[in-house]
Design a protein around this motif. Structure first.
Motif, mmCIF file in Angstrom:
data_model
loop_
_atom_site.group_PDB
_atom_site.id
_atom_site.type_symbol
_atom_site.label_atom_id
_atom_site.label_comp_id
_atom_site.label_asym_id
_atom_site.label_seq_id
_atom_site.Cartn_x
_atom_site.Cartn_y
_atom_site.Cartn_z
ATOM 1 N N LYS A 28 -67.958 39.344 -44.021
ATOM 2 C CA LYS A 28 -68.856 39.311 -42.866
ATOM 3 C C LYS A 28 -70.259 39.841 -43.161
ATOM 4 N N GLU A 29 -70.666 39.835 -44.432
ATOM 5 C CA GLU A 29 -71.991 40.312 -44.814
ATOM 6 C C GLU A 29 -72.835 39.203 -45.418
ATOM 7 N N GLU A 30 -72.305 38.524 -46.405
ATOM 8 C CA GLU A 30 -73.047 37.481 -47.118
ATOM 9 C C GLU A 30 -73.024 36.173 -46.324
ATOM 10 N N LEU A 31 -73.993 35.300 -46.616
ATOM 11 C CA LEU A 31 -73.970 33.958 -46.043
ATOM 12 C C LEU A 31 -72.899 33.136 -46.743
ATOM 13 N N ALA A 32 -72.238 32.298 -45.986
ATOM 14 C CA ALA A 32 -71.167 31.471 -46.538
ATOM 15 C C ALA A 32 -71.735 30.429 -47.491
ATOM 16 N N ALA A 33 -71.018 30.189 -48.581
ATOM 17 C CA ALA A 33 -71.421 29.180 -49.558
ATOM 18 C C ALA A 33 -70.382 28.068 -49.658
ATOM 19 N N VAL A 34 -69.149 28.357 -49.232
ATOM 20 C CA VAL A 34 -68.050 27.401 -49.337
ATOM 21 C C VAL A 34 -67.316 27.363 -48.005
ATOM 22 N N VAL A 35 -67.055 26.147 -47.505
ATOM 23 C CA VAL A 35 -66.256 25.987 -46.295
ATOM 24 C C VAL A 35 -64.984 25.257 -46.683
ATOM 25 N N ILE A 36 -63.841 25.907 -46.416
ATOM 26 C CA ILE A 36 -62.555 25.279 -46.711
ATOM 27 C C ILE A 36 -61.774 25.129 -45.421
ATOM 28 N N ARG A 37 -60.815 24.260 -45.444
ATOM 29 C CA ARG A 37 -59.986 23.963 -44.278
ATOM 30 C C ARG A 37 -60.834 23.665 -43.057
ATOM 31 N N ALA A 38 -60.408 24.127 -41.911
ATOM 32 C CA ALA A 38 -61.109 23.803 -40.661
ATOM 33 C C ALA A 38 -61.973 24.958 -40.199
ATOM 34 N N GLY A 39 -62.910 25.374 -41.009
ATOM 35 C CA GLY A 39 -63.857 26.365 -40.558
ATOM 36 C C GLY A 39 -63.815 27.695 -41.263
ATOM 37 N N ASP A 40 -62.994 27.845 -42.283
ATOM 38 C CA ASP A 40 -62.993 29.090 -43.038
ATOM 39 C C ASP A 40 -64.158 29.058 -44.018
ATOM 40 N N ALA A 41 -65.166 29.857 -43.738
ATOM 41 C CA ALA A 41 -66.361 29.895 -44.571
ATOM 42 C C ALA A 41 -66.366 31.183 -45.382
ATOM 43 N N TYR A 42 -66.584 31.066 -46.689
ATOM 44 C CA TYR A 42 -66.566 32.212 -47.586
ATOM 45 C C TYR A 42 -67.837 32.254 -48.423
ATOM 46 N N CYS A 43 -68.270 33.474 -48.757
ATOM 47 C CA CYS A 43 -69.346 33.614 -49.736
ATOM 48 C C CYS A 43 -68.728 33.369 -51.114
ATOM 49 N N ARG A 44 -69.557 33.254 -52.120
ATOM 50 C CA ARG A 44 -69.046 32.919 -53.458
ATOM 51 C C ARG A 44 -68.071 33.968 -54.003
ATOM 52 N N SER A 45 -68.403 35.237 -53.868
ATOM 53 C CA SER A 45 -67.540 36.263 -54.451
ATOM 54 C C SER A 45 -66.206 36.367 -53.708
ATOM 55 N N CYS A 46 -66.220 36.261 -52.388
ATOM 56 C CA CYS A 46 -64.965 36.324 -51.626
ATOM 57 C C CYS A 46 -64.098 35.100 -51.903
ATOM 58 N N PHE A 47 -64.728 33.924 -52.025
ATOM 59 C CA PHE A 47 -63.967 32.717 -52.347
ATOM 60 C C PHE A 47 -63.324 32.842 -53.721
ATOM 61 N N ARG A 48 -64.078 33.331 -54.695
ATOM 62 C CA ARG A 48 -63.547 33.491 -56.046
ATOM 63 C C ARG A 48 -62.376 34.473 -56.059
ATOM 64 N N ASP A 49 -62.542 35.623 -55.381
ATOM 65 C CA ASP A 49 -61.465 36.611 -55.315
ATOM 66 C C ASP A 49 -60.217 36.047 -54.638
ATOM 67 N N SER A 50 -60.410 35.313 -53.549
ATOM 68 C CA SER A 50 -59.287 34.712 -52.830
ATOM 69 C C SER A 50 -58.589 33.658 -53.674
ATOM 70 N N PHE A 51 -59.386 32.840 -54.379
ATOM 71 C CA PHE A 51 -58.827 31.791 -55.230
ATOM 72 C C PHE A 51 -57.992 32.397 -56.354
ATOM 73 N N ILE A 52 -58.526 33.415 -57.021
ATOM 74 C CA ILE A 52 -57.811 34.064 -58.119
ATOM 75 C C ILE A 52 -56.522 34.699 -57.607
ATOM 76 N N HIS A 53 -56.592 35.378 -56.469
ATOM 77 C CA HIS A 53 -55.405 36.018 -55.902
ATOM 78 C C HIS A 53 -54.313 34.991 -55.578
ATOM 79 N N LYS A 54 -54.699 33.892 -54.933
ATOM 80 C CA LYS A 54 -53.712 32.869 -54.561
ATOM 81 C C LYS A 54 -53.113 32.195 -55.791
ATOM 82 N N PHE A 55 -53.931 31.956 -56.796
ATOM 83 C CA PHE A 55 -53.432 31.317 -58.020
ATOM 84 C C PHE A 55 -52.428 32.225 -58.728
ATOM 85 N N ARG A 56 -52.786 33.498 -58.884
ATOM 86 C CA ARG A 56 -51.885 34.439 -59.549
ATOM 87 C C ARG A 56 -50.624 34.688 -58.741
#
Length: 91
Positions: A28-56
């Motif tokens: 809730k601080e950075e501007l969103a850079a990636v929008v996934i699904r139906a409205g989940d917007a993430y900044c680059r670092s949060c998206f990367r962290d979420s992606f790595i966590h889900k993959f592992r």
């Protein structure tokens, strides 16, 4: 069924598409850079962290690859397969 000569006078309802101009859904601080699904917007670092966590988590849950184990991956050189290769190398 649609009729060829049928006319529609009703206005279609306009729904705002999720945009990258809003804040990150996670930090809730950075501007969103990636929008996934139906409205989940993430900044680059949060998206990367979420992606790595889900993959592992997926690898750990399914117990497909264990740390230090040798695996054979098909890599086409595209962004998806290069990302997969990078994630498997980090495990």
């Amino acid at each position: 069924m649609c009729q060829v000569e049928e006319e529609y006078h009703e206005q279609l309802e306009r729904v705002d598409a999720p945009g990258v101009s809003k804040k990150c859904a996670k930090c809730k601080e950075e501007l969103a850079a990636v929008v996934i699904r139906a409205g989940d917007a993430y900044c680059r670092s949060c998206f990367r962290d979420s992606f790595i966590h889900k993959f592992r988590a997926m690898l750990g849950k399914t117990r497909i690859i264990f740390p230090g184990e040798k695996v054979l991956l098909a890599v086409s050189g595209g962004p998806s397969s290069c990302s997969m290769l990078s994630q498997v190398q980090e495990v």
